[in-house]
Write a protein that holds these residues in place. Structure first.
Motif, PDB file in Angstrom:
ATOM      1  N   ASP A 119       0.689  -1.062  -0.003  1.00 45.93           N
ATOM      2  CA  ASP A 119       0.101   0.155   0.036  1.00 45.93           C
ATOM      3  C   ASP A 119       0.892   1.143   0.200  1.00 45.93           C
ATOM      4  OD1 ASP A 119      -2.705   0.939   0.246  1.00 45.93           O
ATOM      5  OD2 ASP A 119      -1.826   1.819   2.004  1.00 45.93           O
ATOM      6  N   ALA A 121       0.491   5.041   0.462  1.00 41.45           N
ATOM      7  CA  ALA A 121      -0.403   6.230   0.949  1.00 41.45           C
ATOM      8  C   ALA A 121       0.120   6.612   2.188  1.00 41.45           C
ATOM      9  CB  ALA A 121      -1.920   5.835   0.867  1.00 41.45           C
ATOM     10  N   ASP A 123      -1.873   8.040   4.721  1.00 40.44           N
ATOM     11  CA  ASP A 123      -2.806   7.883   6.024  1.00 40.44           C
ATOM     12  C   ASP A 123      -2.261   6.950   7.237  1.00 40.44           C
ATOM     13  OD1 ASP A 123      -3.333   6.007   3.910  1.00 40.44           O
ATOM     14  OD2 ASP A 123      -5.331   5.509   5.164  1.00 40.44           O
ATOM     15  N   ASP A 131      -4.499  11.053   3.572  1.00 41.92           N
ATOM     16  CA  ASP A 131      -3.672  10.310   2.479  1.00 41.92           C
ATOM     17  C   ASP A 131      -2.793  11.347   2.014  1.00 41.92           C
ATOM     18  OD1 ASP A 131      -5.987   8.472   2.939  1.00 41.92           O
ATOM     19  OD2 ASP A 131      -5.584   7.504   1.133  1.00 41.92           O
ATOM     20  N   SER A 166      -3.162   4.052  -2.897  1.00 39.71           N
ATOM     21  CA  SER A 166      -4.530   4.062  -2.715  1.00 39.71           C
ATOM     22  C   SER A 166      -4.904   5.262  -2.418  1.00 39.71           C
ATOM     23  CB  SER A 166      -4.791   2.849  -1.598  1.00 39.71           C
ATOM     24  OG  SER A 166      -4.036   3.444  -0.194  1.00 39.71           O
ATOM     25  N   LYS A 196     -11.660   4.668  -6.670  1.00 42.36           N
ATOM     26  CA  LYS A 196     -11.875   4.260  -5.249  1.00 42.36           C
ATOM     27  C   LYS A 196     -12.909   5.440  -4.712  1.00 42.36           C
ATOM     28  CE  LYS A 196      -9.392   4.251  -0.805  1.00 42.36           C
ATOM     29  NZ  LYS A 196      -8.012   4.298  -0.106  1.00 42.36           N
ATOM     30  N   TYR A 202     -15.100   1.517   5.223  1.00 50.71           N
ATOM     31  CA  TYR A 202     -13.666   1.378   5.236  1.00 50.71           C
ATOM     32  C   TYR A 202     -13.545   1.494   6.771  1.00 50.71           C
ATOM     33  CZ  TYR A 202     -13.109   3.104   0.423  1.00 50.71           C
ATOM     34  OH  TYR A 202     -13.083   3.381  -0.860  1.00 50.71           O
ATOM     35  N   PHE A 205     -11.155  -1.187   8.889  1.00 50.26           N
ATOM     36  CA  PHE A 205      -9.756  -1.035   8.367  1.00 50.26           C
ATOM     37  C   PHE A 205      -9.135   0.162   9.190  1.00 50.26           C
ATOM     38  CE2 PHE A 205      -6.761   1.461   5.903  1.00 50.26           C
ATOM     39  CZ  PHE A 205      -5.723   0.331   5.407  1.00 50.26           C
ATOM     40  N   ARG A 206      -9.834   1.151   9.345  1.00 52.39           N
ATOM     41  CA  ARG A 206      -9.106   2.573  10.006  1.00 52.39           C
ATOM     42  C   ARG A 206      -9.242   2.013  11.467  1.00 52.39           C
ATOM     43  NH1 ARG A 206     -12.853   7.041   6.735  1.00 52.39           N
ATOM     44  NH2 ARG A 206     -11.984   6.560   4.798  1.00 52.39           N
ATOM     45  N   LYS A 218     -12.791  12.040   3.526  1.00 52.12           N
ATOM     46  CA  LYS A 218     -11.948  12.089   2.351  1.00 52.12           C
ATOM     47  C   LYS A 218     -12.515  12.470   1.052  1.00 52.12           C
ATOM     48  CE  LYS A 218      -8.731   8.815   4.615  1.00 52.12           C
ATOM     49  NZ  LYS A 218      -7.880   7.797   4.528  1.00 52.12           N
ATOM     50  N   GLN A 222     -11.256  11.017  -2.615  1.00 49.49           N
ATOM     51  CA  GLN A 222     -11.781   9.842  -3.083  1.00 49.49           C
ATOM     52  C   GLN A 222     -13.281  10.283  -3.871  1.00 49.49           C
ATOM     53  OE1 GLN A 222     -12.132   7.453   0.854  1.00 49.49           O
ATOM     54  NE2 GLN A 222      -9.943   7.280   0.585  1.00 49.49           N
ATOM     55  N   LYS A 249     -12.790  -0.216  -5.668  1.00 50.12           N
ATOM     56  CA  LYS A 249     -13.090  -0.290  -4.566  1.00 50.12           C
ATOM     57  C   LYS A 249     -14.104   0.656  -3.950  1.00 50.12           C
ATOM     58  CE  LYS A 249     -10.268   0.457  -0.216  1.00 50.12           C
ATOM     59  NZ  LYS A 249      -8.998   1.093   0.166  1.00 50.12           N
ATOM     60  N   TYR A 272     -11.662  -4.589  -4.668  1.00 47.11           N
ATOM     61  CA  TYR A 272     -11.038  -4.677  -3.321  1.00 47.11           C
ATOM     62  C   TYR A 272     -12.382  -4.950  -2.336  1.00 47.11           C
ATOM     63  CZ  TYR A 272      -8.047  -4.077   0.929  1.00 47.11           C
ATOM     64  OH  TYR A 272      -7.373  -4.100   2.026  1.00 47.11           O
ATOM     65  N   VAL A 274     -13.827  -4.626   0.880  1.00 44.45           N
ATOM     66  CA  VAL A 274     -13.217  -3.833   1.678  1.00 44.45           C
ATOM     67  C   VAL A 274     -13.667  -4.393   3.120  1.00 44.45           C
ATOM     68  CG1 VAL A 274     -12.684  -1.894   0.310  1.00 44.45           C
ATOM     69  CG2 VAL A 274     -14.969  -1.980   2.091  1.00 44.45           C
ATOM     70  N   SER A 275     -13.208  -3.939   4.173  1.00 47.44           N
ATOM     71  CA  SER A 275     -13.319  -4.438   5.656  1.00 47.44           C
ATOM     72  C   SER A 275     -14.694  -4.415   6.043  1.00 47.44           C
ATOM     73  CB  SER A 275     -12.624  -3.438   6.526  1.00 47.44           C
ATOM     74  OG  SER A 275     -12.777  -2.044   6.251  1.00 47.44           O
ATOM     75  N   TYR A 314     -10.440 -10.240   2.492  1.00 47.73           N
ATOM     76  CA  TYR A 314     -10.105 -10.851   3.851  1.00 47.73           C
ATOM     77  C   TYR A 314     -10.573 -12.044   4.115  1.00 47.73           C
ATOM     78  CZ  TYR A 314      -9.185  -5.756   4.527  1.00 47.73           C
ATOM     79  OH  TYR A 314      -8.735  -4.608   4.409  1.00 47.73           O
TER      80      TYR A 314
HETATM   81  C1  PBG Z   1      -6.081   4.215   2.797  1.00 47.95           C
HETATM   82  C2  PBG Z   1      -6.822   2.813   2.589  1.00 47.95           C
HETATM   83  C3  PBG Z   1      -8.062   2.559   3.231  1.00 47.95           C
HETATM   84  C4  PBG Z   1      -8.194   1.202   2.737  1.00 47.95           C
HETATM   85  C5  PBG Z   1      -7.179   0.646   1.875  1.00 47.95           C
HETATM   86  N1  PBG Z   1      -6.046   1.736   1.664  1.00 47.95           N
HETATM   87  C6  PBG Z   1      -9.028   3.280   3.803  1.00 47.95           C
HETATM   88  C7  PBG Z   1      -9.260   4.726   3.405  1.00 47.95           C
HETATM   89  O1  PBG Z   1      -9.253   5.265   2.365  1.00 47.95           O
HETATM   90  O2  PBG Z   1      -9.704   5.331   4.341  1.00 47.95           O
HETATM   91  C8  PBG Z   1      -9.531   0.666   2.946  1.00 47.95           C
HETATM   92  C9  PBG Z   1      -9.517  -0.774   2.988  1.00 47.95           C
HETATM   93  C10 PBG Z   1     -10.632  -1.688   3.665  1.00 47.95           C
HETATM   94  O3  PBG Z   1     -11.472  -0.979   4.146  1.00 47.95           O
HETATM   95  O4  PBG Z   1     -10.497  -2.699   3.865  1.00 47.95           O
HETATM   96  N2  PBG Z   1      -5.090   4.528   1.911  1.00 47.95           N
END
Ligand code: PBG
Length: 324
Positions: A119, A121, A123, A131, A166, A196, A202, A205-206, A218, A222, A249, A272, A274-275, A314
């Protein structure tokens, strides 16, 4: 015309259904996200992502060896950075002895054949949880690109096969590509999170990386999930700038976007899942409201049917175990 065409005919028997099935899922379809942390002997469950863990580097090789033996071809690395190392410029991201860089080397040593994606970025490294570089509450595009390209270079030097920006800054693929070329990394791939969205999925993930934005959201970088006018053009721009793989994503709510890209591009496309998508199903399954394995496979198949070449998920390990 009925009854000449009866759609139920091809559904009447399992072997016939198997014969006409168009979409299947294979271990090679997956990219497995991995969260790295400092420390020793850590395998830390992420509270909002049941059965998903952060690993310290001494535990990561065991995990990657297992993934490789299951048939996984690629991992996507994220680093959880201690608060004390965060600043506005993501200085720690450029540390050649940083957690990410050591993680890449560790995996490269243990399983050299697996594809290592990283990754790119700011953040996880930003004290603002954004980011990019922040000035007057704004995310500054071009300054961020300079840092991202040096970050990508340091991942390539550590042994990353594919860097995955990302961040959604404009022009960052070009600046990363130029930097890699100038430094002789002609074969380092770029998987661009080209499309994205500013998604609400997300959250977990955060939690995992402790990267909740300190102010605002964001939405100035985004994409707006109400739109699709800019999805194909974002992807085409990144391909022209030198991206090798395009990513969409999140996953399941964005299959229309994925299909548009599939119809318009000649490029491998990743999606992706995501989480938040992971956590929703885990929670519903824990309550006994959904059949975990069946819903998981249905969602994965849906993403492939919509046009995904590969899926960052995941669920990869769960799914592959089920397939074999
Ligand atoms: C940040 C990034 C994020 C994810 C991947 N890279 C979160 C965001 O943009 O805030 C999210 C992945 C997920 O939710 O599984 N550069």
């Amino acid at each position: 015309m009925y009854p000449l065409k009866r759609n139920r005919r091809l559904r009447s028997k399992k072997s016939l259904r198997n014969l006409v099935r168009e979409t299947t899922i294979h271990p090679h379809d997956f990219i497995v996200p991995l969260f790295l942390v400092e420390g020793k002997n850590i395998k830390d469950e992420i509270p909002s992502m049941p059965n998903y863990y952060r690993f310290s580097l001494d535990n990561i090789s065991k995990e990657v060896k297992q993934l490789w033996s299951l048939g996984v071809q690629a991992v996507l690395l994220f680093a959880k950075v201690p608060e004390s190392l965060k600043d506005n410029y993501g200085t720690e991201a450029l540390n050649n002895a940083g957690l990410m860089q050591r993680g890449i080397k560790e995996i490269k040593d243990c399983v050299p054949e697996i594809t290592i994606m990283t990754d790119v970025a700011l953040d996880p490294y930003s004290n603002f949880g954004h980011d990019g570089v922040v000035e007057n509450n704004e995310i500054i595009n071009d300054k961020t690109n300079e840092i991202l390209s040096r970050m990508a270079l340091s991942h390539a030097e550590a042994g990353a096969d594919v860097v995955a920006p990302s961040d959604m800054m404009d022009g960052r693929v070009l600046s990363i590509r130029n930097t890699l070329e100038k430094n002789g990394f002609h074969h380092t791939g770029i998987m661009s999170y080209a499309v994205k969205y500013a998604s609400n999925f997300y959250g977990p993930f955060r939690d995992a990386l402790e990267t909740k934005p300190g102010f605002g959201d964001k939405e100035t970088y985004q994409m707006d999930f109400a739109n699709k006018f800019d999805s194909v053009s974002e992807a085409k721009a990144d391909i022209e700038e030198g991206a090798d793989i395009i990513m969409v994503k999140p996953g399941i709510s964005y299959l229309d976007i994925l299909r548009d890209l599939k119809n318009s591009l000649n490029s491998p496309i990743a999606i992706y899942q995501v989480s938040g998508e992971y956590s929703m199903l885990k929670a519903a399954a824990q309550k006994g409201w959904l059949d975990h394995d069946k819903v998981m496979l249905e969602q994965l198949i849906s993403m492939k049917r919509a046009g995904a070449t590969m899926i960052a998920s995941y669920f990869a390990k769960d799914a592959i175990k089920l397939l074999s």
